[in-house]
Design an enzyme around this catalytic site. Structure first.
Site, mmCIF file in Angstrom:
data_model
loop_
_atom_site.group_PDB
_atom_site.id
_atom_site.type_symbol
_atom_site.label_atom_id
_atom_site.label_comp_id
_atom_site.label_asym_id
_atom_site.label_seq_id
_atom_site.Cartn_x
_atom_site.Cartn_y
_atom_site.Cartn_z
ATOM 1 N N ASP A 1 -5.787 5.880 2.259
ATOM 2 C CA ASP A 1 -5.958 4.519 1.762
ATOM 3 C C ASP A 1 -7.367 4.022 2.044
ATOM 4 O OD1 ASP A 1 -5.776 1.585 1.510
ATOM 5 O OD2 ASP A 1 -3.610 1.901 1.494
ATOM 6 N N HIS B 1 0.831 -1.209 0.000
ATOM 7 C CA HIS B 1 0.000 0.000 0.000
ATOM 8 C C HIS B 1 0.866 1.260 0.000
ATOM 9 C CE1 HIS B 1 -4.032 -1.864 0.878
ATOM 10 N NE2 HIS B 1 -3.206 -2.873 1.050
#
Length: 509
Positions: A164, A72
């Site tokens: 995110d 990520h």
């Protein structure tokens, strides 16, 4: 004391006044020269800083908060570099524990700040994912709010929080402070679309017995095993299932929905999802050196949670013929069962191709005893490697992959054919697209135990690297490589979307 007559006193005072006047004049002249020298030096210093990029006029300020894991951090860090290149100030944020453990190559595109996830000293370790995420939400919300206030008080307020999708709560923090929020999805739009339908109750789970096909707007017909594993088997890991479906919990409130993909790659599903939100594709977010070289010296992601021996890998590849090596890696998280690891190992040994196999230290005990020594002439086993540099090497002829989205995008962007061995999560859906939609690889069949046997490992590598089908796959891979480059090049779909995002931030700031 005798006083001087007034006339004599005035005569005596004249030279003194003149002398003082001369002193004052010389002091003022010296002061003026000093001021000029000081400001000239200041101006030269500012000019030098501007030349080095240390002092810039920014269009806006974005705070970027990835979920704290390698897969990520990489795409969101790369997005930060693109914003910085386009004169947006970026503040990257991670957890205090992760910041202490990162290996950085010294990227200067952004300043790093930290917040707490409640596990500053030890990291999350084996903490239950539900417990970890709830603790992160509670503590992270407070420390993120304090960070945003600190940045505002320092004279550089944040215009947008890019967060995110795995963590919806930063949007709530941003909105309370009157700051725009952009959710960043690190998985494919196809997978995000599946989760959307589950979240809205439009795809009923568990799937009905005997259900052979799933039809969703914007997607090809999917078999149950083409769905993300936490959807096809929603009871396998309830905590992760809740996190993945929970990505959509407040997405309607986001000002922007940014996706790490490119328009040509997922045209139909992007068009469908763009009717729901202000969705824009901004990928592939991989180092510029492997796409269009618009960012100077951008050869790697700059942050790694694993150490790799770059020189050994590249030196070994340099000694191999063009297109002769099967590169094998299952990313930073996937864990193979012992039986699958053994079958993979012997399949690589039986293959005609040389191989470079990444086996993380945590997985090393699963490698069959004596395998490394027996295959040392045709193979190299390492604990980590510079994947982008490896995929770009001319010796690599195919990528045996778990089909994580980052790895899939990297292979597509570099034109490398794939052998798909999906393990969990979104990887089964990505494998479906690799074989049947983009036609850039083959999906290795599994037996009733879910294991790909060694004979099929050998067969799939041979099919991709040799023969007529292999030629067609290589041709398709080259096509997608060019389309990926065009998307991020000046005026390309992703490039224009990023420019639009920045322009909107400028009008609101």
């Amino acid at each position: 004391m005798t006083c001087l007559p007034r006339k004599q006193h005035l005569q005596f005072r004249g030279p003194i006044v003149h002398y003082i006047f001369l002193l004052l004049y010389n002091w003022l002249l010296h002061f003026r020269l000093n001021i000029q020298t000081h400001f000239r030096a200041k101006l030269q210093s500012l000019e030098q800083k501007m030349e080095k990029g240390q002092l810039r006029a920014y269009k806006a300020h974005c705070l970027i908060l990835p979920y704290p894991s390698q897969g990520h951090i990489n795409p969101m860090l790369q997005f930060a570099k693109l914003l910085d290149h386009k004169e947006v100030r970026v503040t990257l944020v991670t957890t205090r524990f992760l910041y202490k453990t990162m290996h950085s190559s010294g990227s200067s595109c952004a300043a790093w700040e930290t917040i707490s996830d409640g596990f500053d000293d030890t990291g999350k370790g084996d903490t239950n994912i539900d417990i970890y995420l709830e603790r992160f939400r509670q503590v992270g919300s407070k420390t993120l709010a304090k960070l945003l206030e600190k940045l505002s008080n320092s004279g550089s307020p944040v215009d947008c929080v890019v967060y995110d999708a795995f963590m919806p709560w930063p949007l709530d923090v941003a909105k309370k402070l009157g700051i725009a929020g952009a959710v960043f999805f690190t998985q494919s739009c196809a997978v995000d679309n599946v989760y959307y339908h589950v979240h809205r109750g439009l795809l009923k789970l568990p799937l009905a017995d005997g259900q052979s096909q799933i039809l969703l707007p914007g997607l090809p017909a999917l078999d149950p095993l083409d769905l993300p594993s936490f959807v096809s088997d929603c009871g396998s890991c309830p905590a992760v299932y809740r996190m993945l479906v929970g990505q959509l919990s407040n997405v309607d409130k986001a000002d922007w929905v940014l996706c790490n993909t490119f328009y040509d790659l997922e045209e139909q599903v992007v068009d469908w999802m763009a009717k729901l939100w202000r969705l824009r594709t901004v990928g592939p977010t991989i180092p510029s050196n492997y796409l269009n070289k618009r960012l100077k010296d951008d050869k790697e992601y700059s942050v790694n949670l694993f150490k790799s021996d770059n020189d050994a890998c590249i030196k070994w590849l340099n000694e191999r013929p063009k297109g002769s090596v099967a590169y094998v890696s299952f990313g930073s998280l996937a864990e193979l069962e012992d039986e699958q690891m053994e079958e993979l190992a012997w399949g690589l040994r039986r293959s005609k191709s040389s191989f470079l196999w990444v086996v993380r230290e945590s997985e090393a005990t699963k490698v069959p005893k004596g395998f490394i020594e027996e295959t040392s002439e045709k193979g190299l086993v390492v604990s980590w490697c510079p994947q982008m540099e490896v995929l770009a090497h001319e010796a690599v002829g195919c990528f045996v992959t778990h089909c994580g989205w980052n790895s899939t995008l990297e292979a597509l962007s570099l034109g490398v054919p794939m052998v798909a061995l999906p393990q969990w999560s979104d990887q089964h859906t990505n494998a479906k697209y690799i074989m049947d939609v983009w036609e850039v690889g083959v999906r290795a069949p599994t037996d009733e135990k879910g294991v790909v046997r060694q004979v099929l490992v050998k067969q799939c590598i041979s099919e991709v690297m040799e023969g007529e089908r292999g030629k067609e796959i290589q041709k398709n891979a080259a096509k997608w490589k060019e389309l990926a480059r065009k998307a991020v090049d000046e005026g390309g779909s992703s490039d224009k979307n990023i420019d639009e995002f920045i322009a909107k931030l400028q009008t609101q700031s």
